[in-house]
Design a protein around this motif. Structure first.
Motif: not given
Length: 531
Positions: A393-406
């Motif tokens: 919810l708060f990583g993948l769906l928000q996108g890497n540009a916003k979260t750097n979840f990668i």
């Protein structure tokens, strides 16, 4: 102190319990009404403004947002009802009234002192000779609460009111008044004395809070300057405090108050790490989430999703062959719980008591994970846990540009390998009696095993010293939390771990915590029914 922190941590969990559903609504609603996401995937026909789903999803986001926007009031009510030993409903109502009264009085005193929205603005303080930074700090002391001009005491104000009202409820719920005033006896006296106390608190706060606020801001700035080192110690000590269940009394101060930082989002000042994240989540103009706001929770994703499941696999691999089938079922369930929801205690308590050194290593690795993800500017939010659900919810769906979840995915495999080989090596080298290894004293009990035993609740009560020894009985996700009159009457560890099949026991002062996993809540309810 242990007993008081245990009860306070338990009370914190009442308002915090509403955050997962609020976070889910805000996360889903914001993600699927984001204009950029809709355009990128060509979903205007399905999710664009004016569609049925847009109305539903935007309403979900609004519901989640209003919860996070009113956390101070929610904490006041939740803590008061949680700490009250009697008349919890009256405590909650009194807290709500007292919270409003406190801020009303603060506003009045500020006006008497000549502080208004106009005379507390950045422009005004600059006109008085302050530089821009000093003016911003001074202006940040003041703001609005429930539409009233007040000081920015935020969730801390709710905590103060909650604790004070709970104390007054416990002291005066059976207060006897003179016959002429008998209508106001007992529980009816609680809101009266609470409002008076809140009025006094509100009258004092305007004189004290500006200095406290600036002091907290200075401390937060200093903590921020420690960078990854400070974040490492935060993650390390939070994991150690988890042993005693005391982390619940500490982390909310970083998540919901100015100790966790301050940031202007969508034109308003937001305090606390989680508040900052969800304010940015609700703001459609946010291009990137702040790692400064998320540094107090993002680091937990690596050990919870990857590290501890790998540790569980290591314990399975080193178990005796004859026990592997039983061990596998227990550890797989615990690993899956950690991966999906971020609830780690089912795994942690399988090795904490038989190999505490492994827990120390785990705490060290978690602190490192916090520091590394902070250095890499990873900003993935969280409701209350750090499992795959929150990550999605708060990583993948928000996108890497916003979260750097990668980076969480990139570092996940190395984290799993480190946990696996460290745990496997140390267990074999020091012959730790983790589940399924040799010594028959090391027993395995799944939730199914315990429930199948049909435990006699009277035996549990007797082990706690009997009904007359019980002061307060509660539970968190995995622990039965009890306050007793005389801790010496509580049964020894052998009794708890033997016939009562507990995974562990902690005693401090008059506080007792018995680790029962998922059975803790059931036992709490059964004890309270018959005590």
């Amino acid at each position: 102190m242990f007993e008081k922190l245990q009860r306070l941590g338990k009370a914190f969990m009442i308002p915090i319990a509403v955050l997962p559903i609020a976070g889910l609504m805000l996360g889903i609603g914001s993600a699927f009404t984001n204009g950029l996401m809709i355009e990128t995937y060509g979903l205007t026909w399905l999710l664009g403004e004016g569609t049925f789903l847009y109305y539903v999803l935007s309403t979900m986001a609004a519901i989640g947002n209003v919860v996070f926007g009113n956390l101070p009031l929610i904490f006041a009510v939740g803590i008061a009802s949680g700490l009250a030993l009697q008349e919890k409903g009256a405590a909650g109502l009194s807290a709500a009234i007292s919270f409003v009264v406190m801020h009303s009085v603060i506003g009045k005193v500020l006006s008497f002192l000549g502080h208004t929205p106009e005379t507390t603005s950045i422009d005004y303080f600059v006109s008085q000779g302050m530089n821009a930074v000093e003016a911003a700090k001074q202006a940040n002391v003041y703001g609005y609460e429930l539409g009233m001009f007040s000081v920015r005491i935020g969730v801390l104000g709710g905590i103060i009111i909650g604790i004070v009202v709970a104390f007054l409820t416990n002291k005066y719920y059976d207060k006897k008044m003179p016959e002429a005033l008998s209508f106001f006896s007992g529980v009816r006296f609680v809101p009266i004395i609470s409002v008076l106390a809140a009025s006094l608190i509100g009258a004092v706060i305007p004189f004290v809070w500006p200095y406290v606020h600036l002091g907290i801001s200075t401390f937060a700035e200093f903590f921020g300057k420690t960078g990854p080192i400070g974040v490492f110690f935060y993650g390390f000590f939070m994991r150690l405090l988890n042993i005693f269940g005391l982390h619940h009394a500490i982390y909310p101060l970083f998540w919901f108050t100015s100790l966790g930082g301050e940031m202007e989002v969508a034109g308003r000042l937001v305090q606390g790490g989680q508040n900052i994240f969800f304010a940015q989540l609700a703001d459609p103009n946010t291009l990137r989430f702040s790692a400064e706001g998320t540094k107090f929770f993002t680091g937990g994703y690596l050990p919870m999703m990857f590290g501890l499941p790998a540790a569980a696999y290591a314990m399975y691999k080193v178990a005796d062959t004859k026990n592997k089938k039983l061990v596998g079922g227990l550890l797989f369930s615990a690993a899956l719980t950690s991966f999906l929801t971020g609830i780690t205690e089912p795994i942690e308590f399988t090795f904490l008591f038989v190999a505490p050194a492994l827990y120390g290593i785990h705490a060290l690795l978690e602190g490192i994970a916090y520091a590394v993800l902070y250095m890499l500017d990873v900003a993935v939010g969280v409701t209350f846990s750090r499992g795959i659900i929150d990550f999605t919810l708060f990583g993948l769906l928000q996108g890497n540009a916003k979260t750097n979840f990668i980076w969480i995915l990139i570092l996940g495999i190395p984290t799993a390998l480190i946990y696996y080989y460290v745990f496997k090596t140390l267990i074999l080298k020091f012959n730790f009696k983790t589940p399924g290894r040799g010594d028959e004293e090391v027993k395995l009990y799944s939730k199914k095993d315990v429930l199948a035993k049909d435990m006699d609740i009277e035996l549990v009560i007797d082990a706690l010293g009997g009904r007359e020894n019980l002061v307060d009985v509660d539970a968190c996700i995995t622990r039965l939390r009890v306050t007793v009159k005389d801790v010496s009457k509580v049964a020894d560890d052998a009794t708890w771990k033997g016939e009562l099949k507990a995974r562990g026991v902690f005693r401090k002062g008059n506080g007792v915590q018995v680790v029962y996993g998922a059975l803790a809540e059931v036992l709490k309810n059964d004890i309270n029914k018959v005590r």
